[in-house]
Design an enzyme around this catalytic site. Structure first.
Site, PDB file in Angstrom:
ATOM      1  N   THR A 343       0.851  -1.193   0.000  1.00 20.40           N
ATOM      2  CA  THR A 343       0.000   0.000   0.000  1.00 20.40           C
ATOM      3  C   THR A 343       0.886   1.242   0.000  1.00 20.40           C
ATOM      4  O   THR A 343       1.926   1.268   0.657  1.00 20.40           O
ATOM      5  CB  THR A 343      -0.950   0.014   1.229  1.00 20.40           C
ATOM      6  OG1 THR A 343      -1.761   1.184   1.180  1.00 20.40           O
ATOM      7  CG2 THR A 343      -0.191  -0.009   2.535  1.00 20.40           C
ATOM      8  N   HIS A 396       2.243 -11.630  14.251  1.00 25.66           N
ATOM      9  CA  HIS A 396       3.275 -12.190  15.133  1.00 25.66           C
ATOM     10  C   HIS A 396       2.980 -13.631  15.535  1.00 25.66           C
ATOM     11  O   HIS A 396       3.832 -14.301  16.149  1.00 25.66           O
ATOM     12  CB  HIS A 396       3.386 -11.307  16.394  1.00 25.66           C
ATOM     13  CG  HIS A 396       4.717 -11.385  17.071  1.00 25.66           C
ATOM     14  ND1 HIS A 396       5.776 -12.131  16.591  1.00 25.66           N
ATOM     15  CD2 HIS A 396       5.180 -10.798  18.220  1.00 25.66           C
ATOM     16  CE1 HIS A 396       6.811 -12.011  17.387  1.00 25.66           C
ATOM     17  NE2 HIS A 396       6.478 -11.205  18.390  1.00 25.66           N
TER      18      HIS A 396
END
Length: 425
Positions: A343, A396
């Site tokens: 992006t 994560h």
């Protein structure tokens, strides 16, 4: 009478919103004509009429939510036939036309003897099949609008009235109750100064929902780095004219970043994966999503097999997808199945941000504005360099900090030495 229904859209889409009607009541429609534009969670699709005739009823308003398989309009296929009959009548001698009209009147008078009188003292003209269906369904013939030019009520007029009544009943069920309406009104009245209430589009609602879900379902972290864009700017300056002349497309930044991301994904494959239950699915292909700002919100069309494309191929594909996004022409296949997303907030002036994951992907790279900043060349020298902050948001749960930092460092390395992209990207 023919029904226009909402077609099957995609496995994950069960409803949409009527964005606009492309045909009006009384307007002629041919088989294959677009009759309505439907806004879904991802793209706008156009509904095609499977029948030729005249649109007699639009059962939904613009802005209404409709489900797959729901009837949204009625097309009278007999209207075209009636028009042809009327044309034939006008071409016949006056005596023959008058004779046929008298015959119709005789038939109408005969039928009136079998009809009840309405509240105005008139006797509705209806076919036997229409009278039978009206009796069975408890429909007052005086409340039925005839489509026949001579006012005769046919069976399909009764059916259309039933559909309309059913639609009105559903709307009443789903419409806010007086208490809810009062609550909505009181919420607006909390503001002492003028406000404007804007209903969120279906796509904006979906974007909001998915962004919140991404933050709730993923253990999202973001790591940052910065890139010296000197080498890329120099390469583009030297090669952009020849590149555009040879490939009929401009050499932008996205092809460099796409190639750099692919090179880094090959070294750190867990960022090209997704989680399904208790399993990690590592993709061995590189379908890169490119976030594009459209009028109705952000969309992420996908460049398929980007690793197999050259710089020109990537630039052409991105330009094609961006054009389709601006014109609401993206298909569902353009948006599905990306493995990683890029992006670029820099085109709007953003200096730094933390991009949100595009679930179920586990990584997204954020580009930002190129800005001249003083950079230490060595212990004694400083230079103004065109610098860009880059950000990697990652899940994560399966990507550790070491891998995330290493990935971003690899992207930086490839961008600062763009010749490597030909070998590693």
């Amino acid at each position: 009478m023919a029904e226009i229904i909402v077609p099957e859209l995609a496995e994950s889409i069960s409803e949409g919103t009527i964005a606009q009607w492309l045909k009006k009541t009384g307007e002629k429609v041919e088989k294959g004509d677009y009759i309505a534009e439907l806004e879904t969670d991802k793209v706008n699709v156009e509904i095609i009429s499977e029948h030729s005739g005249v649109v007699t009823q639009l059962l939904k308003k613009e802005g209404d939510t409709v489900a797959v398989g729901e009837i949204i309009a009625i097309v009278d296929e007999d209207k075209e036939k009636d028009a042809l009959v009327e044309k034939e009548h006008t071409s016949k001698p006056d005596e023959q036309v008058m004779g046929e009209m008298n015959a119709v009147k005789v038939e109408s008078i005969a039928e009136q003897n079998h009809e009840s009188v309405d509240k105005f003292g008139n006797r509705p003209i209806a076919s036997p099949a229409a009278r039978k269906l009206a009796r069975e369904k408890g429909i007052d013939l005086s409340s039925v609008q005839a489509q026949d030019p001579l006012g005769r009520i046919r069976k399909h007029d009764i059916e259309a009235t039933l559909i309309q009544k059913d639609s009105q009943h559903k709307q009443q069920i789903h419409s806010p109750q007086p208490k809810q309406a009062a609550q909505n009104k009181s919420a607006v009245e909390l503001f002492e100064k003028p406000v404007e209430v804007i209903k969120m589009s279906r796509r904006r609602q979906t974007i909001a929902k998915r962004l919140v879900e991404a933050q709730h379902t993923a253990a999202m972290l973001t790591t940052f780095n910065e890139v010296d864009m000197t080498a890329i700017l120099d390469l583009r300056k030297r090669r952009k004219e020849a590149f555009e002349r040879n490939n009929d497309v401009k050499l932008g930044f996205m092809s460099f970043f796409t190639k750099a991301v692919i090179g880094a994904l090959k070294k750190y494959p867990l960022l090209n994966a997704e989680i399904q239950d208790d399993e990690i699915i590592v993709k061995k292909y590189y379908d890169i999503g490119i976030a594009v700002a459209a009028d109705d919100g952000l969309v992420v069309p996908v460049v398929r097999d980007a690793d197999k494309l050259g710089f020109a191929g990537i630039e052409k594909k991105i330009a094609e997808l961006a054009e389709k996004a601006r014109n609401n022409k993206l298909s569902l296949s353009d948006l599905q199945g990306g493995t990683f997303t890029i992006t670029n907030g820099g085109i709007f002036g953003s200096l730094m941000s933390t991009p949100i994951l595009n679930a179920p992907q586990v990584g997204i790279l954020g580009m930002h504005k190129i800005q001249l900043r003083p950079v230490a060349i060595d212990e004694e020298r400083m230079e103004n360099r065109p610098m860009m902050y880059i950000a990697l948001s990652y899940d994560h749960r399966i990507v550790d900090g070491k891998e995330a930092v290493g990935f971003l460092a690899k992207v930086k390395e490839l961008l600062e030495d763009p010749e490597q992209l030909l070998l590693e990207g």
